[in-house]
Write an enzyme that holds these catalytic residues in place. Structure first.
Site, PDB file in Angstrom:
ATOM      1  N   ASP A  29      -2.647  -7.304   2.769  1.00 42.85           N
ATOM      2  CA  ASP A  29      -3.672  -7.587   1.765  1.00 42.85           C
ATOM      3  C   ASP A  29      -3.991  -9.077   1.673  1.00 42.85           C
ATOM      4  OD1 ASP A  29      -5.482  -7.027  -0.201  1.00 42.85           O
ATOM      5  OD2 ASP A  29      -4.009  -6.839  -1.808  1.00 42.85           O
ATOM      6  N   GLY A  30      -5.243  -9.370   1.315  1.00 42.01           N
ATOM      7  CA  GLY A  30      -5.627 -10.759   1.037  1.00 42.01           C
ATOM      8  C   GLY A  30      -6.555 -11.372   2.077  1.00 42.01           C
ATOM      9  N   GLY A  32      -9.763 -10.861   2.557  1.00 41.00           N
ATOM     10  CA  GLY A  32     -11.053 -11.244   1.965  1.00 41.00           C
ATOM     11  C   GLY A  32     -10.935 -12.556   1.215  1.00 41.00           C
ATOM     12  N   TRP A  34      -8.676 -14.878   1.568  1.00 43.49           N
ATOM     13  CA  TRP A  34      -8.384 -15.964   2.522  1.00 43.49           C
ATOM     14  C   TRP A  34      -9.693 -16.499   3.118  1.00 43.49           C
ATOM     15  CZ3 TRP A  34      -9.340 -16.842   7.666  1.00 43.49           C
ATOM     16  CH2 TRP A  34      -8.557 -17.792   8.307  1.00 43.49           C
ATOM     17  N   ASN A  77     -11.411   2.756   1.532  1.00 45.55           N
ATOM     18  CA  ASN A  77     -12.060   1.568   2.121  1.00 45.55           C
ATOM     19  C   ASN A  77     -13.463   1.835   2.681  1.00 45.55           C
ATOM     20  OD1 ASN A  77      -8.973   0.004   3.316  1.00 45.55           O
ATOM     21  ND2 ASN A  77     -10.105  -0.354   1.431  1.00 45.55           N
ATOM     22  N   ARG A 190       4.255  -6.226  -0.015  1.00 46.62           N
ATOM     23  CA  ARG A 190       2.835  -6.445  -0.302  1.00 46.62           C
ATOM     24  C   ARG A 190       2.600  -7.924  -0.582  1.00 46.62           C
ATOM     25  NH1 ARG A 190      -1.659  -3.006  -3.550  1.00 46.62           N
ATOM     26  NH2 ARG A 190      -3.388  -4.215  -2.744  1.00 46.62           N
ATOM     27  N   ARG A 196       1.137  -3.610  -6.784  1.00 42.43           N
ATOM     28  CA  ARG A 196       0.951  -2.153  -6.854  1.00 42.43           C
ATOM     29  C   ARG A 196       1.009  -1.590  -5.442  1.00 42.43           C
ATOM     30  NH1 ARG A 196      -4.003  -4.405  -8.601  1.00 42.43           N
ATOM     31  NH2 ARG A 196      -5.455  -4.553  -6.852  1.00 42.43           N
ATOM     32  N   SER A 198      -1.097   1.047  -4.337  1.00 43.20           N
ATOM     33  CA  SER A 198      -2.433   1.424  -3.866  1.00 43.20           C
ATOM     34  C   SER A 198      -2.434   2.621  -2.913  1.00 43.20           C
ATOM     35  CB  SER A 198      -3.120   0.233  -3.196  1.00 43.20           C
ATOM     36  OG  SER A 198      -3.243  -0.834  -4.102  1.00 43.20           O
ATOM     37  N   GLU A 209      12.841  -0.394  -1.183  1.00 40.34           N
ATOM     38  CA  GLU A 209      12.878  -1.643  -1.933  1.00 40.34           C
ATOM     39  C   GLU A 209      11.491  -2.261  -1.797  1.00 40.34           C
ATOM     40  OE1 GLU A 209      15.329  -2.599  -3.790  1.00 40.34           O
ATOM     41  OE2 GLU A 209      16.639  -0.958  -3.135  1.00 40.34           O
TER      42      GLU A 209
HETATM   43  C1  FPP Z   1      -6.957  -5.711   2.671  1.00 45.38           C
HETATM   44  O1  FPP Z   1      -7.389  -7.022   2.373  1.00 45.38           O
HETATM   45  C2  FPP Z   1      -7.061  -5.513   4.104  1.00 45.38           C
HETATM   46  C3  FPP Z   1      -7.750  -4.498   4.683  1.00 45.38           C
HETATM   47  C4  FPP Z   1      -8.475  -3.465   3.947  1.00 45.38           C
HETATM   48  C5  FPP Z   1      -7.834  -4.417   6.168  1.00 45.38           C
HETATM   49  C6  FPP Z   1      -6.544  -4.700   6.894  1.00 45.38           C
HETATM   50  C7  FPP Z   1      -6.830  -4.706   8.326  1.00 45.38           C
HETATM   51  C8  FPP Z   1      -6.419  -5.672   9.178  1.00 45.38           C
HETATM   52  C9  FPP Z   1      -5.540  -6.800   8.819  1.00 45.38           C
HETATM   53  C10 FPP Z   1      -6.803  -5.558  10.613  1.00 45.38           C
HETATM   54  C11 FPP Z   1      -5.727  -4.795  11.278  1.00 45.38           C
HETATM   55  C12 FPP Z   1      -5.986  -4.628  12.679  1.00 45.38           C
HETATM   56  C13 FPP Z   1      -5.169  -3.930  13.485  1.00 45.38           C
HETATM   57  C14 FPP Z   1      -5.467  -3.977  14.913  1.00 45.38           C
HETATM   58  C15 FPP Z   1      -4.032  -3.117  13.009  1.00 45.38           C
HETATM   59  P1  FPP Z   1      -8.715  -7.219   1.541  1.00 45.38           P
HETATM   60  O2  FPP Z   1      -9.856  -7.335   2.474  1.00 45.38           O
HETATM   61  O3  FPP Z   1      -8.847  -6.135   0.519  1.00 45.38           O
HETATM   62  O4  FPP Z   1      -8.446  -8.604   0.870  1.00 45.38           O
HETATM   63  P2  FPP Z   1      -8.896  -9.072  -0.565  1.00 45.38           P
HETATM   64  O5  FPP Z   1      -8.088  -8.278  -1.546  1.00 45.38           O
HETATM   65  O6  FPP Z   1      -8.523 -10.525  -0.549  1.00 45.38           O
HETATM   66  O7  FPP Z   1     -10.373  -8.842  -0.682  1.00 45.38           O
END
Ligand code: FPP
Length: 243
Positions: A29-30, A32, A34, A77, A190, A196, A198, A209
């Site tokens: 997570d994170g 977006g 970043w 998503n 997480r 959480r 999710s 854990e």
């Molecule tokens: C949540 O962060 C992240 C996702 C919904 C996508 C996770 C996917 C990847 C890291 C790519 C994985 C690729 C492979 C090949 C396994 P968010 O976008 O919700 O972040 P935010 O909470 O900061 O908006």
């Protein structure tokens, strides 16, 4: 040796290699936030996040962790903008193509957990191929949760178990989960400051854990994982009993 290297080896040295979790699960997570902090589109965060997944999976394999499960795309998503969904699907496709070329050589098994009926026929075929190839490989296993939801997984398993006419026991039920055959994760991580689950691994997390940290996924590195494992190794795991 410079100070930086010494600090790194000191931290890594605190991981007790004889008490590693067999299975680590991570909510990546994170991405977006970043990207936003840097004035970049959210998709840039996902692209860096995919590289971080590669780095952390390699590190887990080298440490001797047996299973790594990551939450890559939830059943919720699909509500995101089409451009973001398309970018994520393209990242999954590229990763699978790369995996098909290298997983036998590197002794890596790759499994996808989730309802694949909603992803494109092209991705479905690649998922089937990697899942099938993995059956003949021994070694570290990465599980990627794609169109995955914990509730969806439980309903899916309940339907299959009932349709098979099996007695509804924990053991029979678990055989119909996407994670069938994989031990429950001892440690679920997480990052990004959210506290959480999710809809992640709702059945499997019964005695996991939980570890939360503020690092955003694209900044997550080997030292962040060390810190999580070290924290896990300090926990007193009683599974409802007494010691
Ligand atoms: C949540 O962060 C992240 C996702 C919904 C996508 C996770 C996917 C990847 C890291 C790519 C994985 C690729 C492979 C090949 C396994 P968010 O976008 O919700 O972040 P935010 O909470 O900061 O908006």
């Amino acid at each position: 040796m410079g100070l930086f290297d010494r600090k790194k080896s000191c931290k890594a040295g605190q991981v007790d290699m004889s008490r590693l979790p067999r299975h680590i699960a991570i909510i990546m997570d994170g991405n977006g936030r970043w990207a936003k902090k840097r004035g970049l589109p959210r998709t840039a965060g996902h692209k860096v996040g995919a590289e971080v997944f590669r780095k952390i999976a390699t590190y887990c394999k080298n440490l001797g962790v047996e299973y790594l499960t990551v939450y890559a795309f939830s059943t919720e998503n699909w509500k995101r903008p089409a451009e973001e969904v398309d970018t994520l699907m393209a990242l999954f496709k590229n990763y699978m193509l790369e995996a098909i070329d290298t997983m036998e050589r590197d002794h890596i098994r790759l499994q996808f957990f989730g309802d694949m009926s909603a992803v494109s026929p092209e991705l479905q075929a690649l998922v089937e191929r990697t899942n099938e190839m993995s059956r003949h490989i021994e070694g570290f296993q990465a599980n990627i949760c794609l169109n995955y939801g914990g509730r969806d997984e439980i309903l899916h398993a309940a339907r299959e178990c009932t349709a098979a006419g099996e007695e509804l026991t924990e053991e029979n039920f678990a055989k119909h989960l996407y994670s069938a055959g994989v031990p429950d994760p001892e440690l679920i991580i997480r990052p990004s400051g959210e506290i959480r689950l999710s809809n992640f691994l709702l059945w499997q997390c019964a005695y996991s854990e939980l570890y939360f940290c503020d690092t955003l996924w694209p900044d997550f590195d080997e030292r962040t994982l060390d810190a999580a494992i070290i924290d896990y190794q300090k926990r007193d795991r009683r599974f409802g009993g007494v010691k």
